[in-house]
Design a protein around this motif. Structure first.
Motif, mmCIF file in Angstrom:
data_model
loop_
_atom_site.group_PDB
_atom_site.id
_atom_site.type_symbol
_atom_site.label_atom_id
_atom_site.label_comp_id
_atom_site.label_asym_id
_atom_site.label_seq_id
_atom_site.Cartn_x
_atom_site.Cartn_y
_atom_site.Cartn_z
ATOM 1 N N VAL A 11 0.865 -1.185 0.000
ATOM 2 C CA VAL A 11 0.000 0.000 0.000
ATOM 3 C C VAL A 11 0.906 1.241 0.000
ATOM 4 C CG1 VAL A 11 -1.903 1.220 1.127
ATOM 5 C CG2 VAL A 11 -1.722 -1.299 1.334
ATOM 6 N N ASP A 12 0.869 1.967 -1.125
ATOM 7 C CA ASP A 12 1.722 3.175 -1.267
ATOM 8 C C ASP A 12 1.059 4.056 -2.311
ATOM 9 O OD1 ASP A 12 3.856 5.052 -1.758
ATOM 10 O OD2 ASP A 12 5.206 3.555 -0.863
ATOM 11 N N ASP A 13 1.107 5.365 -2.075
ATOM 12 C CA ASP A 13 0.465 6.284 -3.022
ATOM 13 C C ASP A 13 1.365 6.616 -4.210
ATOM 14 O OD1 ASP A 13 2.179 7.608 -1.232
ATOM 15 O OD2 ASP A 13 1.257 9.540 -1.692
ATOM 16 N N ILE A 14 2.609 6.120 -4.167
ATOM 17 C CA ILE A 14 3.544 6.406 -5.257
ATOM 18 C C ILE A 14 3.766 5.114 -6.054
ATOM 19 C CG2 ILE A 14 5.878 7.175 -5.833
ATOM 20 C CD1 ILE A 14 5.849 8.768 -3.195
ATOM 21 N N GLU A 15 3.489 5.189 -7.351
ATOM 22 C CA GLU A 15 3.550 4.008 -8.213
ATOM 23 C C GLU A 15 4.966 3.450 -8.287
ATOM 24 O OE1 GLU A 15 2.192 0.981 -10.536
ATOM 25 O OE2 GLU A 15 0.972 2.549 -9.593
ATOM 26 N N GLN A 16 5.983 4.346 -8.336
ATOM 27 C CA GLN A 16 7.349 3.878 -8.468
ATOM 28 C C GLN A 16 7.777 3.043 -7.251
ATOM 29 O OE1 GLN A 16 6.243 6.873 -8.987
ATOM 30 N NE2 GLN A 16 6.880 7.574 -11.042
ATOM 31 N N ASN A 17 7.335 3.466 -6.054
ATOM 32 C CA ASN A 17 7.677 2.693 -4.855
ATOM 33 C C ASN A 17 7.059 1.295 -4.907
ATOM 34 O OD1 ASN A 17 9.058 4.895 -3.873
ATOM 35 N ND2 ASN A 17 7.371 5.631 -2.580
ATOM 36 N N ALA A 38 -5.903 3.770 1.160
ATOM 37 C CA ALA A 38 -6.394 2.922 2.239
ATOM 38 C C ALA A 38 -7.695 2.223 1.860
ATOM 39 C CB ALA A 38 -6.584 3.746 3.506
ATOM 40 N N SER A 39 -8.572 2.951 1.147
ATOM 41 C CA SER A 39 -9.851 2.341 0.751
ATOM 42 C C SER A 39 -9.645 1.198 -0.233
ATOM 43 C CB SER A 39 -10.769 3.405 0.150
ATOM 44 O OG SER A 39 -10.151 4.000 -1.001
ATOM 45 N N ASP A 40 -8.716 1.388 -1.202
ATOM 46 C CA ASP A 40 -8.430 0.294 -2.133
ATOM 47 C C ASP A 40 -7.845 -0.918 -1.393
ATOM 48 O OD1 ASP A 40 -9.324 1.868 -4.168
ATOM 49 O OD2 ASP A 40 -7.317 2.468 -4.856
ATOM 50 N N ALA A 41 -6.978 -0.630 -0.412
ATOM 51 C CA ALA A 41 -6.353 -1.714 0.342
ATOM 52 C C ALA A 41 -7.392 -2.511 1.139
ATOM 53 C CB ALA A 41 -5.290 -1.147 1.270
ATOM 54 N N LEU A 42 -8.317 -1.767 1.792
ATOM 55 C CA LEU A 42 -9.351 -2.471 2.573
ATOM 56 C C LEU A 42 -10.255 -3.326 1.686
ATOM 57 C CD1 LEU A 42 -10.324 0.380 5.083
ATOM 58 C CD2 LEU A 42 -9.095 -1.742 5.606
ATOM 59 N N GLU A 43 -10.534 -2.834 0.483
ATOM 60 C CA GLU A 43 -11.369 -3.599 -0.447
ATOM 61 C C GLU A 43 -10.669 -4.891 -0.863
ATOM 62 O OE1 GLU A 43 -13.687 -3.025 -4.726
ATOM 63 O OE2 GLU A 43 -12.711 -1.308 -3.749
ATOM 64 N N LEU A 44 -9.338 -4.803 -1.149
ATOM 65 C CA LEU A 44 -8.582 -6.002 -1.520
ATOM 66 C C LEU A 44 -8.533 -6.997 -0.346
ATOM 67 C CD1 LEU A 44 -5.583 -4.471 -3.521
ATOM 68 C CD2 LEU A 44 -7.366 -6.002 -4.419
ATOM 69 N N MET A 45 -8.371 -6.482 0.868
ATOM 70 C CA MET A 45 -8.277 -7.378 2.023
ATOM 71 C C MET A 45 -9.600 -8.070 2.331
ATOM 72 S SD MET A 45 -5.592 -5.609 4.686
ATOM 73 C CE MET A 45 -6.064 -3.896 4.458
ATOM 74 N N LEU A 46 -10.696 -7.503 1.823
ATOM 75 C CA LEU A 46 -11.976 -8.203 1.954
ATOM 76 C C LEU A 46 -12.093 -9.355 0.953
ATOM 77 C CD1 LEU A 46 -14.434 -5.207 2.507
ATOM 78 C CD2 LEU A 46 -13.641 -6.855 4.210
ATOM 79 N N GLN A 47 -11.302 -9.315 -0.129
ATOM 80 C CA GLN A 47 -11.365 -10.326 -1.177
ATOM 81 C C GLN A 47 -10.336 -11.433 -0.981
ATOM 82 O OE1 GLN A 47 -11.135 -8.488 -5.077
ATOM 83 N NE2 GLN A 47 -12.346 -6.733 -4.412
#
Length: 609
Positions: A11-17, A38-47
């Motif tokens: 989980v990082d807001d910078i694509e290069q990292n 954070a919202s994208d991460a929580l959605e993935l962790m639900l899947q």
């Protein structure tokens, strides 16, 4: 490689990292997912389930610490290990906040590839072990489900089976008791479990010795045994059972006995009934053959030629055979008198157009039916030869009535030629008299000029009033001696078949014996035996359905030698009289004389006290 891959989350807001971390983490069996917020991460962790999450501390909106706190507040994501990734210098307060939020470690930028890979390797292995444990858990759950289903099916089969399933330990204590056992023996499992089978009264000492022998048997594998034993039913007592046992080992010195029990009470009863029926069938067949033998001999004695013999014997045999057919259709229970008369008409013995019958509907027992068939055949044959049926205008009036338990039958001939009593009484007259059982007075002929009138009294096949023989002062003393041969020997015949008795009487008298009487029931035999004197007795194995044990015992008490004359085998005769020879029906005259002469040659035994 595990069936399901290990997943990491970046989980990082910078694509290069994200790309840099993915490049460093890439390996077989690992799937790396990424989220920019954070919202994208929580959605993935639900899947998906993640073995490790890399969270950037500095993100716009919800930072890494806040995302970690959200993960810890949710049941699904609470157990995901977190490594914070940061480029900032960490003071103690910020480091403490990270660990408080659930972090397990920190990685600082710029990232050292060796440190990253070593930390990731630890969680990759932990994740793989967790997946393997999950797989094993799922397999164990499947095995448990299959086991439970198999146990449920086995229990259902055992509970619904006609067999009883019982398990005993080494001391014959009851460890399991199926529903089938409850039904079979009327005993509840709760009342028996843990109790010794002998103490519970279910197993007797003989059965306990047998089962203990099974347990003591030294065989490889799981020895299997079977036996028939008696086991106790709570309400009806011991019942016959077929028991199949398997000895199971439960470790050193520990054994159990698994029993499958089948109630064979009905089978045993069926076997006994079958044996009885076979004996009865054998008796009936031999009695029939003895009757045929008697008819043949007496027809031959009184026939003037072979042609006369063939006609008389064939007609009598056919009458007997047709009566057998009627009784077979009635399963040998009873048959109507009208059906017997119809059979005589259909065979041509009687003329239905010149026969007037009148009487109530009655049924006759098998023995009476057979005798009356021969009687009607003789009456019809004589009427066709000499009486009313020998001329066109002749008529037969056949009537019958009930007088208490007896049936009185009248045969009246009219319109025929004048008749006179015959000069001598032939075998046909004897057969007519046998209709009522052969007793004196059962058949009477009135030779009227207009036609003969026969009156027959049938006492067989009906219920008689019970009567007891007149009491005697005690057994008559045996004769002081007896002849050594049949010549002059006093013989008592105990036989309920009139034709067989007649044939035996002829053979005995031909040998010079004196027949003192013919007893046709147990009561008559006891009375005749006590009246004496008797040198020898011939005893039928069964008299009108009554056993003859008491008669045989009386002969022994009087020291009267006797032999059985029967269609039964030895197993169906009274027990304890093996010293009495058996002459099987139909008999041969030479065999009869030989056995009786041998009886007379035996030493005279003293009378029983």
């Amino acid at each position: 490689m595990p069936h399901r891959p290990i997943r990491f989350l970046i989980v990082d807001d910078i694509e290069q990292n994200i790309m840099a971390l993915e490049a460093l983490l890439r390996r077989d069996g690992l799937v790396v997912d990424s989220a920019r917020s954070a919202s994208d991460a929580l959605e993935l962790m639900l899947q998906h389930d993640y073995a490790l999450a890399f969270l950037d501390v500095q993100m716009p909106g919800t930072d890494g610490y806040e995302l970690a706190e959200l993960m810890r507040s949710t049941e699904r994501t609470r157990g995901v290990p977190i490594i914070f990734v940061t480029a900032a210098e960490m003071d103690e307060a910020r480091r403490f906040r990270g660990y408080e939020a659930g972090a397990v470690d920190y990685i600082f930028k710029p990232i050292d590839p060796v440190v990253l890979k070593s930390k990731a390797e630890v969680f990759f292995r932990i994740g793989r072990q967790a997946k393997e444990l999950e797989r094993q858990r799922d397999e164990m759950q499947d095995i448990a489900r299959h086991r439970d289903r198999a146990m449920a099916q086995l229990k259902a089969h055992a509970d619904n089976s006609p067999l009883a399933f019982v398990t005993l330990d080494r001391d014959l204590c009851i460890r399991s008791w199926s529903k089938g056992a409850e039904r079979m023996f009327g005993r509840r499992a709760g009342d028996l479990l843990g109790m010794a089978a002998t103490t519970a009264g279910w197993l007797d000492e003989a059965g306990a010795d047998l089962l203990t022998g099974w347990l003591d048997c030294r065989q490889d594998g799981a020895p299997r045994f079977s036996a028939e034993i008696s086991l106790d039913h709570a309400d009806i007592g011991p019942i016959a059972c077929e028991v199949y046992g398997s000895v199971l080992s439960e470790g050193p010195g520990r054994q159990s006995l698994s029993l499958q029990v089948l109630d064979i009470t009905e089978r045993k009863q069926a076997e006994e009934i079958r044996s009885l029926l076979i004996g009865e069938l054998n008796h009936r067949i031999k009695n029939t053959l003895a009757n045929v033998q008697a008819i043949a001999r007496q027809s031959l004695r009184q026939s003037d030629s072979l042609t006369d013999f063939e006609a008389s014997f064939g007609g009598r045999l056919q009458a007997l055979a047709r009566a057998h057919s009627i009784l077979s259709d009635a399963t040998w229970a009873s048959a109507p008198l009208d059906q017997l008369i119809d059979d005589q008409i259909s065979s041509g013995t009687l003329d239905g157009d010149r026969l007037l019958r009148d009487g109530p509907a009655v049924e006759l027992s098998p023995d009476t039916m057979l005798r009356l068939a021969l009687t009607l055949h003789e009456l019809g044959t004589n009427a066709a030869k000499y009486g009313a049926l020998s001329v066109p205008q002749g008529r037969i009036n056949l009537s019958w009535r009930l007088e208490g338990p007896e049936l009185v039958l009248t045969w009246r001939e009219t319109g025929g030629p004048a008749v006179t009593p015959p000069a001598r009484s032939g075998f046909g007259t004897t057969l007519i008299g046998a209709a009522g059982g052969g007793d004196a007075g059962d058949a009477h002929a009135d030779w009227q000029p207009g036609g003969v009138v026969w009156t027959l009294r049938l006492t067989e096949g009906v219920t008689r009033l019970a009567h007891s023989p007149c009491p005697a002062e005690g057994p008559a003393a045996p004769a002081p001696g007896r002849p050594a041969t049949l010549d002059g020997c006093r013989v008592l015949l105990v036989e309920d078949e009139p034709l067989v008795a007649l044939d035996l009487r002829f053979e005995l008298e031909d040998a010079g014996a004196i027949v003192t009487g013919v007893a046709r029931s147990v009561a008559e035999a006891l009375e005749a035996g006590r009246a004496g004197p008797i040198d020898l007795a011939l005893l039928d194995g069964n008299l009108k359905g009554e056993p003859v044990d008491e008669v045989a015992a009386l002969f022994d008490s009087l020291s009267v030698p006797f032999c059985f004359v029967s269609g039964y085998g030895r197993e169906h005769l009274p027990q304890g009289f093996d010293h009495a020879p058996l002459i099987e029906k139909p008999f041969r005259p030479d065999t009869l004389r030989s056995i009786l002469t041998g009886l007379l040659a035996r030493p005279l035994a003293p009378a029983a006290e």
